[in-house]
Design a protein around this motif. Structure first.
Motif, short mmCIF file in Angstrom:
data_model
loop_
_atom_site.label_atom_id
_atom_site.label_comp_id
_atom_site.label_asym_id
_atom_site.label_seq_id
_atom_site.Cartn_x
_atom_site.Cartn_y
_atom_site.Cartn_z
N ILE A 34 -2.29 -52.56 -18.96
CA ILE A 34 -3.29 -53.65 -19.44
C ILE A 34 -4.41 -53.53 -18.64
N ARG A 35 -4.02 -53.48 -17.34
CA ARG A 35 -5.25 -53.72 -16.34
C ARG A 35 -6.45 -52.60 -16.57
N ASN A 36 -5.98 -51.40 -17.19
CA ASN A 36 -6.91 -50.49 -17.31
C ASN A 36 -8.01 -50.63 -18.13
N PHE A 37 -7.77 -51.87 -19.09
CA PHE A 37 -8.67 -51.97 -20.02
C PHE A 37 -9.98 -52.68 -19.77
N SER A 38 -11.32 -52.33 -20.61
CA SER A 38 -12.45 -53.24 -20.26
C SER A 38 -12.15 -54.24 -21.35
N TYR A 39 -12.58 -55.46 -21.14
CA TYR A 39 -12.72 -56.50 -22.23
C TYR A 39 -14.01 -56.68 -22.35
N SER A 40 -14.96 -55.82 -22.10
CA SER A 40 -16.27 -55.89 -22.26
C SER A 40 -17.12 -55.32 -23.34
N LYS A 72 -21.05 -59.01 -24.04
CA LYS A 72 -21.99 -59.81 -23.23
C LYS A 72 -23.28 -59.09 -23.62
N GLN A 73 -24.06 -59.46 -24.58
CA GLN A 73 -25.55 -59.16 -25.01
C GLN A 73 -26.52 -59.21 -23.75
N THR A 74 -26.90 -58.29 -23.43
CA THR A 74 -28.29 -58.33 -22.26
C THR A 74 -29.52 -58.09 -23.03
N SER A 75 -30.36 -58.17 -22.48
CA SER A 75 -31.70 -57.86 -23.32
C SER A 75 -31.48 -56.47 -23.74
N VAL A 76 -31.32 -55.52 -22.68
CA VAL A 76 -31.32 -54.05 -22.99
C VAL A 76 -30.22 -53.39 -24.13
N ALA A 78 -28.87 -55.56 -26.29
CA ALA A 78 -29.13 -55.94 -27.60
C ALA A 78 -30.00 -55.10 -28.42
N GLN A 79 -30.91 -54.33 -27.83
CA GLN A 79 -31.72 -53.38 -28.47
C GLN A 79 -30.92 -52.22 -29.19
N PHE A 80 -29.91 -51.84 -28.66
CA PHE A 80 -29.16 -50.98 -29.38
C PHE A 80 -28.07 -51.15 -30.18
N GLY A 81 -27.47 -52.38 -30.20
CA GLY A 81 -26.57 -52.57 -30.96
C GLY A 81 -25.10 -51.72 -30.81
N PHE A 82 -24.42 -51.24 -31.89
CA PHE A 82 -23.13 -50.21 -31.70
C PHE A 82 -23.83 -49.15 -31.74
N MET A 83 -23.06 -48.35 -30.66
CA MET A 83 -23.31 -46.95 -30.41
C MET A 83 -22.14 -45.97 -30.70
N PRO A 84 -22.49 -44.71 -31.35
CA PRO A 84 -21.15 -44.02 -31.57
C PRO A 84 -20.96 -43.33 -30.53
N SER A 85 -19.49 -43.02 -30.53
CA SER A 85 -18.87 -42.04 -29.42
C SER A 85 -17.73 -41.32 -30.05
N THR A 86 -17.38 -40.33 -29.35
CA THR A 86 -16.18 -39.49 -29.80
C THR A 86 -15.26 -39.59 -28.79
N VAL A 87 -14.06 -39.77 -28.87
CA VAL A 87 -12.86 -39.67 -27.86
C VAL A 87 -11.92 -38.66 -28.40
N ARG A 88 -11.72 -38.00 -27.44
CA ARG A 88 -10.72 -37.08 -27.83
C ARG A 88 -9.22 -37.30 -27.21
#
Length: 104
Positions: A34-40, A72-76, A78-88
């Protein structure tokens, strides 16, 4: 596979741990895991695709497509919103049950 990602999205990391292979869980405790996960980050699952399946070896390679954004939305950010990624990911079948393989 989808259940594991839904647990990630829900931040139910104990449920995510339950998808880890028995070999992994024999070495790593739930609290270590559980400690390995990002809550961000917030995640949204968009697709799961089996890339390769070896029935003899009982192994599957999977591409999981997600959208993520910082909680945690920063000004930078917030400009992008959701970003796509692929996890294998790699999944292994042990005694007829499928498990997420951390060595994937």
């Amino acid at each position: 596979m989808r259940g594991r990602w839904q647990a990630l999205i829900d931040r139910d990391f104990e449920a995510v741990y339950a998808y880890a292979s028995p070999n992994y869980r024999a070495v790593f405790s739930k609290s270590m895991f559980i400690r390995n996960f990002s809550y961000s980050l917030d995640w949204q699952l968009t697709a799961v695709e089996v890339l390769a399946y070896d029935a003899e070896a009982a192994v599957a390679s999977v591409a999981v497509r997600v959208m993520s954004k910082p909680i945690k939305q920063t000004s930078v950010s917030a400009q992008f919103g959701f970003m796509p990624s692929t996890v294998r990911e790699r999944w292994v079948s042990i005694n007829g049950e499928w498990w997420h393989s951390a060595s994937g």
